[in-house]
Scaffold this active site. Structure first.
Site, PDB file in Angstrom:
ATOM      1  N   ALA A 111     -32.203  -4.998  59.370  1.00  0.00           N
ATOM      2  CA  ALA A 111     -31.737  -4.226  58.215  1.00  0.00           C
ATOM      3  C   ALA A 111     -31.938  -5.036  56.939  1.00  0.00           C
ATOM      4  O   ALA A 111     -32.114  -6.244  56.983  1.00  0.00           O
ATOM      5  CB  ALA A 111     -30.273  -3.828  58.368  1.00  0.00           C
ATOM      6  N   PHE A 112     -31.859  -4.368  55.802  1.00  0.00           N
ATOM      7  CA  PHE A 112     -32.252  -5.031  54.552  1.00  0.00           C
ATOM      8  C   PHE A 112     -31.299  -6.145  54.139  1.00  0.00           C
ATOM      9  O   PHE A 112     -31.677  -7.024  53.365  1.00  0.00           O
ATOM     10  CB  PHE A 112     -32.422  -4.003  53.423  1.00  0.00           C
ATOM     11  CG  PHE A 112     -31.212  -3.787  52.551  1.00  0.00           C
ATOM     12  CD1 PHE A 112     -30.236  -2.872  52.899  1.00  0.00           C
ATOM     13  CD2 PHE A 112     -31.056  -4.500  51.380  1.00  0.00           C
ATOM     14  CE1 PHE A 112     -29.123  -2.673  52.094  1.00  0.00           C
ATOM     15  CE2 PHE A 112     -29.949  -4.311  50.560  1.00  0.00           C
ATOM     16  CZ  PHE A 112     -28.976  -3.389  50.927  1.00  0.00           C
ATOM     17  N   LYS A 113     -30.080  -6.130  54.669  1.00  0.00           N
ATOM     18  CA  LYS A 113     -29.146  -7.207  54.334  1.00  0.00           C
ATOM     19  C   LYS A 113     -29.710  -8.578  54.716  1.00  0.00           C
ATOM     20  O   LYS A 113     -29.297  -9.599  54.169  1.00  0.00           O
ATOM     21  CB  LYS A 113     -27.816  -6.989  55.043  1.00  0.00           C
ATOM     22  CG  LYS A 113     -27.213  -5.603  54.872  1.00  0.00           C
ATOM     23  CD  LYS A 113     -26.243  -5.540  53.752  1.00  0.00           C
ATOM     24  CE  LYS A 113     -25.408  -4.288  53.663  1.00  0.00           C
ATOM     25  NZ  LYS A 113     -26.020  -2.983  53.890  1.00  0.00           N
ATOM     26  N   ASP A 114     -30.611  -8.617  55.687  1.00  0.00           N
ATOM     27  CA  ASP A 114     -31.208  -9.897  56.102  1.00  0.00           C
ATOM     28  C   ASP A 114     -31.937 -10.598  54.956  1.00  0.00           C
ATOM     29  O   ASP A 114     -31.973 -11.818  54.909  1.00  0.00           O
ATOM     30  CB  ASP A 114     -32.229  -9.674  57.228  1.00  0.00           C
ATOM     31  CG  ASP A 114     -31.563  -9.390  58.569  1.00  0.00           C
ATOM     32  OD1 ASP A 114     -30.492  -9.957  58.837  1.00  0.00           O
ATOM     33  OD2 ASP A 114     -32.143  -8.609  59.350  1.00  0.00           O
ATOM     34  N   LEU A 117     -29.151 -12.284  52.803  1.00  0.00           N
ATOM     35  CA  LEU A 117     -28.265 -13.195  53.540  1.00  0.00           C
ATOM     36  C   LEU A 117     -29.022 -14.359  54.163  1.00  0.00           C
ATOM     37  O   LEU A 117     -28.478 -15.454  54.305  1.00  0.00           O
ATOM     38  CB  LEU A 117     -27.445 -12.414  54.564  1.00  0.00           C
ATOM     39  CG  LEU A 117     -26.355 -11.570  53.885  1.00  0.00           C
ATOM     40  CD1 LEU A 117     -25.701 -10.608  54.861  1.00  0.00           C
ATOM     41  CD2 LEU A 117     -25.295 -12.457  53.241  1.00  0.00           C
TER      42      LEU A 117
END
Ligand SMILES: *Cc1c(COP(=O)(O)O)cnc(C)c1O
Length: 476
Positions: A111-114, A117
């Site tokens: 997911a794009f949070k990677d 983060l």
């Protein structure tokens, strides 16, 4: 580059301080004191850069050389993206039916949070190991943040991470991505409540400044500036892929929840990149109501939809968007947010709402039915599988194509997650699908977690846990 709070009482913070701060002490959230500008010639000169090369141009504009020398910063960026499964990091797929999709899901948790983060997970140990300082990261997640944060910091010496997830309200795969991590510095709670319910004890923890100080509490929720900063890169990259001549506007459709991603886009636009945005949301439509009517009102409750990472009650980052678009007038923001915090509702000044509408040029609400039909349509026309979040954005594209068949607008829809994480949505759209082997592996893994039940005292449990972690380290 120095940082200050949207409410004006905290200024002059370093990048390191901004990285390690959740809410500022005045209750606001952090932004750079000035947003750096990029002119058209400079932008054009970046058109052939890879994503990682571009990140190495943008990120140093926000992190001064004295804080992180450029050779170290370049290493941090290389390491952060080393676990991405494609060299482009954020490839744009141009589907035969005319739909452009920017895939932000090739990181470790799909997911794009990677993107952000993974960088935060390198910035933190860079500073902490220098200072020989340990921190406790506290995260509430509606699904994707928790797993991305865990993957970014698991096994690190200077960090423990405590994650609260809303049990049964994220997808089974999202939950497994968090509960199957065995590293000792990872502590996962499955909470019987919504993601907004579990934000309450977290916010209370951070409001206890003595406790926060004593235990070096840190947040990497989307209020964290470093995440917003890293996400500006994919907007500039998207723009340059679609319009390398830099002579027209590109529209970017963003599946939106807490507005972290769109805030990054607005920062990129404030830097000088000619982009405009469409916020596409689920039936949890606070953002759409706020943008369209100027009335910012907390939702009574969160509706569970097929796109759980977007099911939120309060889009915290609106505060940053207002700050940027009103030219940094902290008095207006303070008044607005104080009223909102006291009453749960506030009327945004008209000129500010108009400024928002110039940037977020359109909005879209997708019901679960629209999500299902959109997934089916893209599969039928392009044999391309959308995750339910991405489908919310693609739903807008199809609506526009139907309304204006001759439309030549240059548009990209952001794909925020991979379909392999959201089997439930595919089943519900009646699309035949075989489980991805990476996912199958999760279902066979051992789990480690604790539960927080409705009548438990969540705040107390959380504080006890954090005290235990620090006690445990001291006796080591
Ligand atoms: C977090 C998330 C979103 C929403 O992003 P915001 O920055 O909170 O607006 C959308 N889709 C997916 C898959 C996400 O994980």
């Amino acid at each position: 580059m120095k940082y200050k709070s949207t409410r004006g009482d905290v200024t002059g913070l370093t990048f390191e301080e901004a990285l390690c701060t959740g809410y500022a002490e005045d209750g606001g959230i952090l932004l750079p004191e000035t947003i750096p500008k990029v002119d058209t010639n400079q932008l054009k000169s970046w058109a052939n850069l890879s994503f990682i090369e571009l990140a190495k141009k943008i990120i140093p504009m926000y992190v001064s050389e004295e804080e992180i020398p450029s050779s170290d910063l370049n290493d941090i960026i290389d390491r952060a993206f080393s676990r991405f499964s494609v060299p482009e990091v954020a490839p744009i797929k141009r589907l035969p039916g005319g739909l452009n999709v920017m895939e932000l899901f090739h990181g470790p948790t799909w997911a794009f949070k990677d993107l952000a983060l993974s960088c935060v997970g390198q910035f933190l140990p860079y500073f902490l190991s220098k200072r020989k300082k340990h921190i406790n990261i506290l995260v509430g997640t509606s699904g994707d943040t928790g797993s991305a944060a865990i993957e970014a910091v698991k096994g690190q010496k200077w960090i423990d991470i405590v994650v609260l997830l809303p049990r049964g309200r994220c997808s089974q795969i999202q939950e497994l991505q968090m509960t199957t991590v065995m590293e000792d510095n990872v502590h996962v709670y499955r909470v019987d409540g919504s993601s907004d319910d579990l934000d309450i004890p977290i916010k209370l923890c951070f409001q206890d400044h003595a406790f926060t100080k004593r235990h070096n509490l840190s947040s990497i929720n989307s209020i964290n500036w470093a995440r917003i900063m890293v996400q500006t890169v994919h907007y500039i990259y998207a723009y340059l892929q679609i319009c390398p001549s830099c002579d027209s506007v590109v529209q970017i459709v963003i599946p939106t929840g807490a507005c972290g991603n769109v805030t990054s886009g607005i920062v990129a636009k404030a830097m000088g990149v000619p982009i405009e945005f469409v916020c596409a949301v689920t039936q949890n439509d606070v953002v759409v109501r706020t943008v369209q009517t100027g009335k910012y009102t907390i939702a009574d409750h969160v509706i569970q939809t097929l796109a759980p990472a977007m099911d939120i009650q309060i889009p915290y980052n609106m505060e940053r968007i207002w700050y940027i678009l009103n030219g940094g007038n902290t008095d207006v923001i303070k008044k607005l947010m104080t009223e909102f915090e006291e009453t749960g509702s506030v009327a945004v000044p008209n000129d500010l709402t108009e400024a928002v509408q110039k940037v977020i040029v359109d909005t879209f609400v997708a019901s679960d039915d629209v999500i299902r039909r959109t997934i089916k349509r893209t599969w039928d026309s392009d044999q391309y599988l959308l995750c339910p979040h991405t489908a919310v954005g693609v739903g807008y594209h199809y609506q526009q194509v139907e309304k204006n068949p001759g439309d030549t607008k240059q548009r990209v829809v952001i794909a925020t997650a991979s379909v392999i994480k959201f089997e439930e949505a595919l089943q519900s759209a009646a699309i035949p699908y075989t489980r991805d082997p990476r996912v199958a592996k999760l279902f066979e893994s051992k789990q480690k977690y604790k539960d927080m039940e409705k009548d438990d005292n969540w705040l107390e449990m959380l504080k006890e846990k954090i005290e235990d972690i620090d006690k445990g380290r001291q006796t080591e």
